[in-house]
Enzyme design. Structure first.
Site, short mmCIF file in Angstrom:
data_model
loop_
_atom_site.label_atom_id
_atom_site.label_comp_id
_atom_site.label_asym_id
_atom_site.label_seq_id
_atom_site.Cartn_x
_atom_site.Cartn_y
_atom_site.Cartn_z
N LYS A 1 -1.24 7.01 3.08
CA LYS A 1 -1.27 7.57 4.44
C LYS A 1 -0.03 8.41 4.69
O LYS A 1 -0.10 9.50 5.28
CB LYS A 1 -1.39 6.43 5.47
CG LYS A 1 -2.80 5.83 5.50
CD LYS A 1 -2.88 4.47 6.15
CE LYS A 1 -4.26 3.86 5.95
NZ LYS A 1 -4.38 2.45 6.30
N GLN B 1 -0.64 -1.93 9.36
CA GLN B 1 -1.49 -2.20 8.19
C GLN B 1 -1.90 -3.67 8.22
O GLN B 1 -1.06 -4.55 8.38
CB GLN B 1 -0.71 -1.87 6.90
CG GLN B 1 -1.52 -1.98 5.64
CD GLN B 1 -2.67 -0.97 5.57
OE1 GLN B 1 -2.50 0.20 5.90
NE2 GLN B 1 -3.83 -1.43 5.15
N ASP C 1 -5.38 4.22 15.25
CA ASP C 1 -6.25 3.50 14.32
C ASP C 1 -7.38 2.79 15.08
O ASP C 1 -8.23 2.15 14.46
CB ASP C 1 -5.41 2.50 13.52
CG ASP C 1 -6.05 2.07 12.22
OD1 ASP C 1 -6.90 2.82 11.69
OD2 ASP C 1 -5.73 0.97 11.72
#
Ligand code: NAP
Length: 289
Positions: free
Chosen positions: A59, A103, A126
């Protein structure tokens, strides 16, 4: 060896992701030109799980290529929920950070929901907070979970008509199946969700004009159960680089199908970058850049 009689057209996620990232990069450059500010994505990693380390690196590399700055926060696996919440809150409060990616998984001893909820909705690129999920449900502006967002972009790029179509989503996880179904519903598809307790899954799959497979079981759905002419979106990514759909047999009946790899997968990061740039634009008062 029998020859594949593939009739389906491939939905090229790699190409669409490239275009999506190029557009995000152009917007990032425009934001920089107009404000002097570089859009910034903060990534938070707990522990050293090799797969998570790889995802975060990937990413960051993509951000760099698109002209998006990345800030990285690494915390030990032993971090407490309170410490993680404090770290995420600090990023939420930092005006130089426009998007936050935590994450996951973060470890069984941590209250993951509490950590996600520390992400400011304005920076939830996200799409993991309850605010983002509710906004999606109510049809209000907000960020969507990246993989379902990528699926919708793929369907649109291939001009798939959704209104009045029967969409069958196999899988109901909070980050994938459930939001995918909600986004399809918002586009006036008639949506059926299937899951591990569904009785006679094949009977449901056979009705799908649009099938979204999000199960996490290799080659679990067979071509014999695909309605001729259906659009098949395979979000699965399993060991051996295979999806949740048996590609060869499904491609004989589908009209459009995503390959694995190269279908849904590349779109996930592309949507993350696009939403990061969108978040920066909004925070800097440049809506529409
Ligand atoms: P997950 O959280 O494990 O959810 C799997 C879903 O499949 C659950 O809703 C489960 O039902 C359902 N299921 C399990 N066994 C089933 C069965 N026999 N029949 C029908 N439904 C069944 O997985 P996920 O995170 O949604 O991921 C699904 C797949 O997508 C995985 O292969 C993953 O690697 C892939 N994925 C790809 C991306 C990407 O960027 N391309 C992103 C995320 C995930 P219950 O709810 O009843 O347990």
């Amino acid at each position: 060896m029998s020859q594949t009689r593939s009739t389906a057209r491939l939905m090229d996620g790699t190409a669409l992701a490239r275009t999506t990232v190029a557009e995000a990069a152009a917007s990032a450059a425009e934001i920089k030109r107009r404000t002097g500010v570089t859009p910034c994505l903060a990534t938070v990693l707990v522990g050293e799980d090799p797969a998570s380390v790889t995802y975060v690196k990937m990413k960051q590399n993509r951000c760099a290529k698109a002209g998006i700055e990345s800030r990285h926060v690494t915390l030990p696996a032993s971090v407490s929920t309170a410490e993680l919440v404090a770290a995420v809150t600090a990023l939420s409060d930092d005006p130089a950070v426009h998007g936050i990616l935590l994450q996951h998984p973060v470890g069984p001893h941590i209250d993951e929901r509490a950590a996600f909820e520390a992400i400011s909705p304005a920076k939830d690129v996200d799409g993991v907070t309850m605010h983002s999920f509710a906004a999606m449900g109510f049809g209000e502006p907000g960020f969507v979970s990246c993989t379902p967002g990528g699926i919708m972009r793929l369907l649109d790029a291939y001009d798939v008509e959704l209104s009045g179509k029967h969409a069958v989503v196999v899988g109901r996880s909070a980050i994938l199946g459930k939001p995918a179904g909600m986004l399809l519903l918002a586009r006036n598809a008639t949506v059926t969700y299937c899951h591990s307790r569904t009785v006679d899954l094949a009977a449901h799959v056979r009705q799908a004009d649009v099938l979204v497979a999000a199960v996490g079981k290799p080659e679990f759905i067979y071509g014999a159960d695909i309605k001729p002419g259906a659009v098949v979106i395979d979000a699965g990514y399993n060991a051996g680089n295979v999806g949740d759909v048996d590609f060869e047999s499904a491609a004989e009946r589908a009209s459009l199908i995503t390959p694995v790899p190269g279908g849904v997968g590349p779109m996930t990061i592309a949507v993350l970058l696009a939403q990061t740039v969108g978040a920066a634009a909004r925070q800097l008062g440049l809506d529409g850049v």
